[in-house]
Design an enzyme around this catalytic site. Structure first.
Site, mmCIF file in Angstrom:
data_model
loop_
_atom_site.group_PDB
_atom_site.id
_atom_site.type_symbol
_atom_site.label_atom_id
_atom_site.label_comp_id
_atom_site.label_asym_id
_atom_site.label_seq_id
_atom_site.Cartn_x
_atom_site.Cartn_y
_atom_site.Cartn_z
ATOM 1 N N PRO A 88 -2.696 12.336 -1.046
ATOM 2 C CA PRO A 88 -2.043 11.540 -0.005
ATOM 3 C C PRO A 88 -2.535 11.892 1.399
ATOM 4 O O PRO A 88 -2.284 11.151 2.344
ATOM 5 C CB PRO A 88 -0.552 11.882 -0.172
ATOM 6 C CG PRO A 88 -0.538 13.199 -0.862
ATOM 7 C CD PRO A 88 -1.739 13.212 -1.747
ATOM 8 N N GLU A 115 2.395 20.475 -6.072
ATOM 9 C CA GLU A 115 2.432 20.422 -4.612
ATOM 10 C C GLU A 115 1.055 20.215 -4.006
ATOM 11 O O GLU A 115 0.925 19.910 -2.826
ATOM 12 C CB GLU A 115 3.035 21.706 -4.050
ATOM 13 C CG GLU A 115 4.536 21.804 -4.209
ATOM 14 C CD GLU A 115 5.259 20.677 -3.482
ATOM 15 O OE1 GLU A 115 5.020 20.490 -2.287
ATOM 16 O OE2 GLU A 115 6.068 19.991 -4.132
ATOM 17 N N ARG A 153 -15.740 -3.222 -10.612
ATOM 18 C CA ARG A 153 -15.956 -4.668 -10.517
ATOM 19 C C ARG A 153 -17.044 -5.025 -9.505
ATOM 20 O O ARG A 153 -17.508 -6.172 -9.471
ATOM 21 C CB ARG A 153 -14.645 -5.381 -10.188
ATOM 22 C CG ARG A 153 -14.020 -5.014 -8.878
ATOM 23 C CD ARG A 153 -12.571 -5.474 -8.798
ATOM 24 N NE ARG A 153 -12.390 -6.837 -9.236
ATOM 25 C CZ ARG A 153 -12.701 -7.898 -8.516
ATOM 26 N NH1 ARG A 153 -13.217 -7.724 -7.306
ATOM 27 N NH2 ARG A 153 -12.505 -9.115 -8.980
ATOM 28 N N ASP A 168 -13.966 -11.909 -2.764
ATOM 29 C CA ASP A 168 -12.672 -11.237 -2.819
ATOM 30 C C ASP A 168 -12.055 -11.094 -1.440
ATOM 31 O O ASP A 168 -12.744 -11.046 -0.419
ATOM 32 C CB ASP A 168 -12.815 -9.835 -3.413
ATOM 33 C CG ASP A 168 -12.947 -9.868 -4.922
ATOM 34 O OD1 ASP A 168 -12.581 -10.891 -5.515
ATOM 35 O OD2 ASP A 168 -13.418 -8.870 -5.488
#
Length: 248
Positions: A88, A115, A153, A168
């Protein structure tokens, strides 16, 4: 492309490799996947992969020794691979990042848990940390799947239509135009006439215009700093005049 995932839960990837576009890519050998169980490289009878953090605090931290050993195993066949840690704290993953990664020879994705990961492993072995959003998951496995799907892709030959990836959302900095299929009328709503006209030049123009307007309405943040073409400026000016008339 060769892809290797380091994870404590390799079984999560078995169905991922076995369905949809990913399965087709694997069968065509456009994507050559491998998973390595980090626990297989841990020492001792219990094969411990985590320990308490120095300095105290809640949770556990992934130990550097099994991670380093698992990575060494992966690099035996992938010496030039780019190594990513799903975290993150990483740089946000977007279409531009997917396009960049689609050009590398091989990828190694490290799935963190608990963690976090011992910083010494990150400093010594990780090329980049990648985040799929500003939220916290229980592990990096879902993030790794997202990265692999988005990159796969874009590998030449994976999609049935070579133009699909180029059209896209985000590929040209805009969200994608609206899509329609049969029937021509549904719930008293008809498909735009231009899409049924057979005039491909008009269709292309309509698609670009609607893509631009949809971006204004749905993701105006994507347009900040955009160098608008003369055609795009004309579309936006016409739309503004139409709004001015509607608002009186």
């Amino acid at each position: 492309m060769k892809v290797c995932v380091l994870t404590l839960f390799p079984e999560l990837f078995d169905p991922f490799w076995a369905h949809g576009i990913i399965r087709r890519a694997v069968q065509a050998e456009r994507l050559i996947p491998r998973t390595i169980n980090i626990r297989d490289h841990a020492q001792g009878r219990h094969r411990v992969t985590d320990d308490r953090p120095y300095g105290g605090g809640c949770g556990m931290v992934m130990k550097p020794e099994p991670l380093t050993a698992a990575l060494a195993d992966a690099r035996v066949g992938l010496p030039a691979a780019t190594t990513l840690l799903l975290s993150p704290q990483g740089r946000p993953f977007d279409q531009a990042a997917a396009q960049s990664l689609a050009g590398v020879e091989a990828l190694i994705l490290v799935c963190g848990r608990y963690e976090g990961v011992d910083e010494r492993f990150i400093d010594a072995h990780v090329d980049a940390e990648v985040s799929i959003g500003d939220f916290v998951l229980t592990g990096g496995e879902l993030g790794a799947m997202v990265v692999i799907d988005a990159v796969t892709r874009l590998i030449p030959g994976v999609l049935g239509n070579a133009e699909s990836a180029g059209n896209d959302t985000f590929s040209d900095g805009l969200v994608e135009y609206a899509h329609y299929t049969r029937p021509a009328t549904f719930d008293d709503r008809a498909v735009p006439e231009v899409l049924q006209s057979g005039n491909h030049q008009a269709i292309d123009r309509w698609r670009h215009e609607t893509s631009l307007i949809r971006t204004v309405l749905k993701r105006p943040d994507l347009l900040h700093g955009r160098d608008f073409s003369a055609e795009e400026r004309a579309v936006l000016m016409k739309w503004r005049r139409d709004l001015d008339r509607l608002l009186g």
